[in-house]
Scaffold this motif. Structure first.
Motif, PDB file in Angstrom:
ATOM      1  N   GLY A 167       0.515  -1.564   0.050  1.00 47.34           N
ATOM      2  CA  GLY A 167       0.014   0.133   0.228  1.00 47.34           C
ATOM      3  C   GLY A 167       0.427   1.193  -0.266  1.00 47.34           C
ATOM      4  N   ALA A 168       0.178   2.554  -0.288  1.00 46.13           N
ATOM      5  CA  ALA A 168       0.524   3.721  -0.597  1.00 46.13           C
ATOM      6  C   ALA A 168       1.286   3.827   0.741  1.00 46.13           C
ATOM      7  N   GLY A 169       2.752   4.574   0.623  1.00 45.63           N
ATOM      8  CA  GLY A 169       3.558   4.968   1.812  1.00 45.63           C
ATOM      9  C   GLY A 169       3.861   4.068   3.070  1.00 45.63           C
ATOM     10  N   ALA A 170       3.863   3.038   3.029  1.00 43.43           N
ATOM     11  CA  ALA A 170       4.614   1.895   3.468  1.00 43.43           C
ATOM     12  C   ALA A 170       5.694   1.481   3.533  1.00 43.43           C
ATOM     13  N   ASP A 200      -1.718   0.234   3.848  1.00 40.50           N
ATOM     14  CA  ASP A 200      -1.149   1.618   3.878  1.00 40.50           C
ATOM     15  C   ASP A 200      -0.629   1.721   5.273  1.00 40.50           C
ATOM     16  N   ASN A 201      -0.061   3.090   4.642  1.00 42.57           N
ATOM     17  CA  ASN A 201       1.213   3.770   5.618  1.00 42.57           C
ATOM     18  C   ASN A 201       1.456   2.449   6.603  1.00 42.57           C
ATOM     19  N   ALA A 202       1.993   1.251   6.265  1.00 39.42           N
ATOM     20  CA  ALA A 202       1.902  -0.057   7.514  1.00 39.42           C
ATOM     21  C   ALA A 202       2.936  -0.335   6.851  1.00 39.42           C
ATOM     22  N   THR A 203       3.808  -1.454   7.783  1.00 43.34           N
ATOM     23  CA  THR A 203       6.092  -1.255   7.954  1.00 43.34           C
ATOM     24  C   THR A 203       5.843  -2.682   8.625  1.00 43.34           C
ATOM     25  N   ALA A 204       6.088  -3.567   7.592  1.00 42.65           N
ATOM     26  CA  ALA A 204       5.763  -5.600   7.647  1.00 42.65           C
ATOM     27  C   ALA A 204       7.672  -5.332   8.050  1.00 42.65           C
ATOM     28  N   VAL A 205       8.024  -6.612   8.911  1.00 39.02           N
ATOM     29  CA  VAL A 205       9.772  -6.415   8.630  1.00 39.02           C
ATOM     30  C   VAL A 205       9.182  -7.987   8.795  1.00 39.02           C
ATOM     31  N   GLY A 206      10.409  -9.053   9.129  1.00 50.01           N
ATOM     32  CA  GLY A 206      10.901  -9.848   9.241  1.00 50.01           C
ATOM     33  C   GLY A 206      10.214 -10.997   8.482  1.00 50.01           C
ATOM     34  N   ILE A 207      10.916 -12.670   8.761  1.00 47.53           N
ATOM     35  CA  ILE A 207      10.893 -13.380   7.811  1.00 47.53           C
ATOM     36  C   ILE A 207       9.776 -15.075   8.172  1.00 47.53           C
ATOM     37  N   PRO A 208       8.516 -14.690   8.097  1.00 47.90           N
ATOM     38  CA  PRO A 208       8.051 -14.057   6.410  1.00 47.90           C
ATOM     39  C   PRO A 208       7.568 -12.686   7.588  1.00 47.90           C
TER      40      PRO A 208
END
Length: 250
Positions: free
Chosen positions: A139-142, A156-164
């Motif tokens: 999403g936009a701004g992620a 949108d605007n979220a932060t994804a980290v890690g595996i998975p």
């Protein structure tokens, strides 16, 4: 073409403090070169000159270390920083104002024809070494953290980290940071997904103090409403040393 080039140069100065001159950006920034060559390859691809488009793409990879399939769609003001090892698949779509760091892969998970690569919304930032796989939407701004492996949509605007990759609880992180600032402790660069037991202990303490402070505030308000004169005891707070806590978790 020249308007795109002017935007590419302006974006470098905006997002890379190491950039010193327009000449340096034009001659020594592989991300700029890769985007220029991709525009040519992309145009040839849609003119039906597939082999020639792939040849331009192959030359671009050889010169820049960045592999972008001619069929990929890339918006305006995209910045590829450093760039070595970046791979962008055929059906990938990158929105305006996105930033990709070195080692990023926008790859597929299927051999079937059709849409099989990710779509990045406007203003997405993808950290070094991250892998975004499959026909998913970022999403936009992620933001995607370094070395994350993303196989599901990111809001949108979220932060994804890690595996998975997992979506960070932004509200919880905000509460922690506010509590850390309140007690004089800096939570800089302490990620929720770190395995360090000290970091996990600090996060647990911050979460606990948020809840405890809220409950104590409610109790004090109720006692004062009953006419009880409640005095705040500053002895424990005065004995707290945030500088020492910062040192042991750095």
């Amino acid at each position: 073409m020249f308007s795109h080039l002017r935007e590419d140069i302006a974006v470098v100065f905006e997002r890379d403090p190491a950039a010193r001159s327009t000449w340096e950006v034009l001659t020594l920034y592989p991300g700029v070169h890769a985007l220029l060559l991709h525009r040519l390859a992309h145009r040839l691809w849609h003119w039906g000159l597939k082999w020639l488009a792939r040849l331009v793409s192959f030359f671009s990879r050889w010169v820049t270390g960045i592999e972008i399939h001619p069929g990929a769609t890339i918006g305006r003001r995209v910045f590829i920083d450093h760039g070595m090892g970046v791979v962008v698949g055929e059906t990938a779509e990158i929105g305006d104002d996105c930033t990709l760091y070195h080692g990023v892969t926008l790859g597929g998970t299927s051999w079937k024809k059709g849409k099989r690569h990710p779509t990045l919304g406007k203003g997405v930032v993808v950290g070094a070494g991250a892998k975004i796989l499959g026909p998913i939407l970022i999403g936009a701004g992620a933001k995607v953290g370094s070395n994350a492996v993303v196989v599901k949509d990111v809001p949108d605007n979220a932060t994804a980290v890690g595996i998975p990759a997992r979506i960070l609880d932004s509200d919880q992180a905000k509460r922690r940071e506010e509590q850390a600032k309140k007690i004089g402790f800096s939570a800089y660069a302490i990620s929720e997904d770190m395995n360090d037991p000290v970091v996990k202990a600090v996060h647990a303490l911050l979460d606990h103090t948020v809840t405890t402070d809220r409950r104590i505030s409610e109790l004090v308000q109720q006692l004062r409403g009953l006419g009880v004169d409640v005095q705040e005891d500053r002895a424990v707070a005065d004995g707290f040393d945030p500088n020492y806590l910062n040192k042991i978790v750095d």
